[in-house]
Design an enzyme around this catalytic site. Structure first.
Site, PDB file in Angstrom:
ATOM      1  N   SER A  93       0.827  -1.211   0.000  1.00 34.78           N
ATOM      2  CA  SER A  93       0.000   0.000   0.000  1.00 34.78           C
ATOM      3  C   SER A  93       0.861   1.260   0.000  1.00 34.78           C
ATOM      4  O   SER A  93       2.050   1.226   0.331  1.00 34.78           O
ATOM      5  CB  SER A  93      -0.896   0.016   1.239  1.00 34.78           C
ATOM      6  OG  SER A  93      -1.557  -1.219   1.380  1.00 34.78           O
TER       7      SER A  93
HETATM    8  C1  LIG Z   1      -3.352  -3.919  -0.290  1.00 29.91           C
HETATM    9  S1  LIG Z   1      -2.962  -5.577  -0.096  1.00 29.91           S
HETATM   10  C2  LIG Z   1      -2.249  -5.639   1.522  1.00 29.91           C
HETATM   11  C3  LIG Z   1      -0.943  -4.940   1.673  1.00 29.91           C
HETATM   12  C4  LIG Z   1      -0.116  -5.478   2.812  1.00 29.91           C
HETATM   13  N1  LIG Z   1      -0.658  -5.113   4.099  1.00 29.91           N
HETATM   14  C5  LIG Z   1       1.328  -5.107   2.646  1.00 29.91           C
HETATM   15  O1  LIG Z   1       1.891  -4.476   3.555  1.00 29.91           O
HETATM   16  O2  LIG Z   1       1.916  -5.451   1.631  1.00 29.91           O
HETATM   17  C6  LIG Z   1      -4.540  -6.326   0.237  1.00 29.91           C
HETATM   18  C7  LIG Z   1      -4.427  -7.782   0.591  1.00 29.91           C
HETATM   19  O3  LIG Z   1      -5.659  -8.208   1.143  1.00 29.91           O
HETATM   20  C8  LIG Z   1      -5.793  -9.566   0.832  1.00 29.91           C
HETATM   21  N2  LIG Z   1      -7.173 -10.014   1.021  1.00 29.91           N
HETATM   22  C9  LIG Z   1      -8.255  -9.754   0.238  1.00 29.91           C
HETATM   23  N3  LIG Z   1      -9.340 -10.377   0.737  1.00 29.91           N
HETATM   24  C10 LIG Z   1      -8.945 -11.030   1.855  1.00 29.91           C
HETATM   25  C11 LIG Z   1      -9.617 -11.854   2.794  1.00 29.91           C
HETATM   26  N4  LIG Z   1     -10.900 -12.168   2.672  1.00 29.91           N
HETATM   27  N5  LIG Z   1      -8.890 -12.349   3.823  1.00 29.91           N
HETATM   28  C12 LIG Z   1      -7.569 -12.069   3.962  1.00 29.91           C
HETATM   29  N6  LIG Z   1      -6.888 -11.300   3.082  1.00 29.91           N
HETATM   30  C13 LIG Z   1      -7.563 -10.792   2.047  1.00 29.91           C
HETATM   31  C14 LIG Z   1      -5.328  -9.637  -0.616  1.00 29.91           C
HETATM   32  O4  LIG Z   1      -4.991 -10.960  -0.992  1.00 29.91           O
HETATM   33  C15 LIG Z   1      -4.138  -8.683  -0.606  1.00 29.91           C
HETATM   34  O5  LIG Z   1      -2.934  -9.346  -0.424  1.00 29.91           O
END
Ligand SMILES: C[S@@+](CC[C@H](N)C(=O)[O-])C[C@H]1O[C@@H](n2cnc3c(N)ncnc32)[C@H](O)[C@@H]1O
Length: 385
Positions: A93
């Site tokens: 992000s």
């Molecule tokens: C913006 S990224 C996260 C960035 C992360 N915090 C980093 O520092 O790199 C959003 C993440 O949310 C995850 N995600 C989406 N739906 C999800 C769910 N139901 N449960 C867990 N993770 C989920 C996606 O796979 C993705 O990797």
């Protein structure tokens, strides 16, 4: 610069941390220290940018890594008619957004934190630096991302608790957390998060509002309840999804073809007054999550879509003060929009800061309110079709 020349990373990380302070998003020195000490380049060995990709050692890669930008790291097929279109399903992000969310989290030494959305592992590394890795639990839907994040975190010298699974269910097993931070956007608070939040706990989660949405900053107010104001700081996150192979939220798949017999009527709301108004857009979205509203000058209409429901309103009035509406799908979408737009005006066009959310640990028992939780004007949060 060759593939191994990352020797300048410490100066670059320190510069990024300073930038976050200078731009006013980071006030807490401990988070400044975490950003300055965390090697973001270990978490984003490959950055995806449309059809292009930038790998470790490519010209510009290290500049991109230590810029205040979101970096896409995984895409999934959109699965719609535009053949081959891919949508980002994971990213590191934007540091400004991470800094704001980490500050809003209000952590204290010894706090146990759950992160929903491990992604690259970079945010988990920042949390580990601040709280100690043993207090950090992080979960992603995609097991491949969890494996990669594990490698990145190990390379950076951190070993927080990692799990693969649907964050909607919270952390697997019986656990209590002082803080829960979601790095994917939600339309409502998953009940499991409320159950797993300790007394005095806080949830910080981006609200899925189509375009950049606000943050929910909710404190535990009872065993089964969290409540707090909407924080209007605009953040753009990929939605919380249920299917690893899809980039879309479970409720927000591309609209299916409209079915049923259309309903023809009129509205007293000028459709042109609904476009390009961010405050109203959020208010409308909160009444109809997933709403997409766009003007088509070529066809002389405003089109509203939400899942299989669709409405078209002519831009030219039918008679003075009335506009023709055609609605199709399982319910009359324009009726909801008209109700919300009329309320918005009657309530004095409230800013997002006047809105708050109270969420119980039961689906359908979550509400948006105006000014205070006992307000006369409140409505259900995140009801989907
Ligand atoms: C913006 S990224 C996260 C960035 C992360 N915090 C980093 O520092 O790199 C959003 C993440 O949310 C995850 N995600 C989406 N739906 C999800 C769910 N139901 N449960 C867990 N993770 C989920 C996606 O796979 C993705 O990797």
């Amino acid at each position: 610069m060759d593939a191994l020349d990352t020797g300048t990373w410490e100066a670059r990380a320190a510069a990024l941390a300073d930038e976050l302070v200078f731009t006013g998003v980071l006030a807490d020195r401990a988070w400044h220290a975490a950003f300055a000490a965390t090697p973001r380049h270990l978490f984003v060995p490959r950055i995806l940018d449309g059809a292009a990709s930038l790998g470790a050692g490519d010209p510009g890669w290290l500049d991109a890594v230590y810029s205040d930008e979101a970096l896409a790291t995984q895409t999934r097929p959109a699965g719609d008619t535009a053949a081959g279109r891919e949508i980002a399903s994971s990213s590191s992000s934007k540091p400004t957004v991470m800094a704001v969310m980490l500050e809003r989290l209000g952590v204290e030494p010894g706090h146990r934190v759950l992160e929903i959305g491990t992604g690259t592992g970079y945010n988990a590394a920042l949390l580990s630096h601040r709280l100690g890795a043993d207090n950090v639990y992080t979960l992603d839907l995609d097991p491949e991302l969890v494996d990669m994040a594990h490698e990145h975190l190990t390379a950076a010298g951190y070993s927080p608790h990692l799990a693969a699974g649907d964050g909607y269910q919270g952390w697997p097993g019986e656990m209590r957390f002082d803080r829960i931070i979601a790095t994917c956007a939600v339309t409502a608070i998953p009940p499991a998060w409320i159950d797993q939040l300790a007394d005095g706990g806080r949830i910080v989660a981006p609200l899925d509002a189509g375009a950049a949405g606000p943050l929910l900053v909710l404190d535990k107010t009872a065993d089964d309840e969290v409540s707090g104001r909407i924080d209007p700081f605009p953040v753009l996150f990929m939605p919380m999804r249920a299917d690893v192979t899809s980039p879309f939220a479970a409720d927000h798949e591309p609209p299916a073809a409209a079915t049923g017999i259309p309903h023809y009527g009129t509205t007293a709301v000028d459709p042109a007054t609904l476009l390009n108004r961010p405050e109203l857009a959020l208010f409308l979205w909160l009444h109809a999550p997933g709403l997409r509203l766009a003007g088509s000058v070529a066809h002389g209409v405003v089109v509203a879509e939400r899942g299989p429901a669709r409405a078209e309103v002519d831009l030219t009035p039918l008679t003075e003060g009335t506009w023709a509406v055609r609605q199709s799908g399982p319910y009359r979408l324009w009726d909801t929009i008209e109700h919300a737009a009329t309320a918005f005006n009657a309530l004095g066009k409230p800013d997002a800061v006047r809105l708050g959310v109270t969420a119980l640990n039961l689906p359908g028992k979550q509400f948006v309110w105006l000014d205070d939780p006992d307000s006369d004007y409140s409505w259900p949060l995140g009801i989907s079709t």
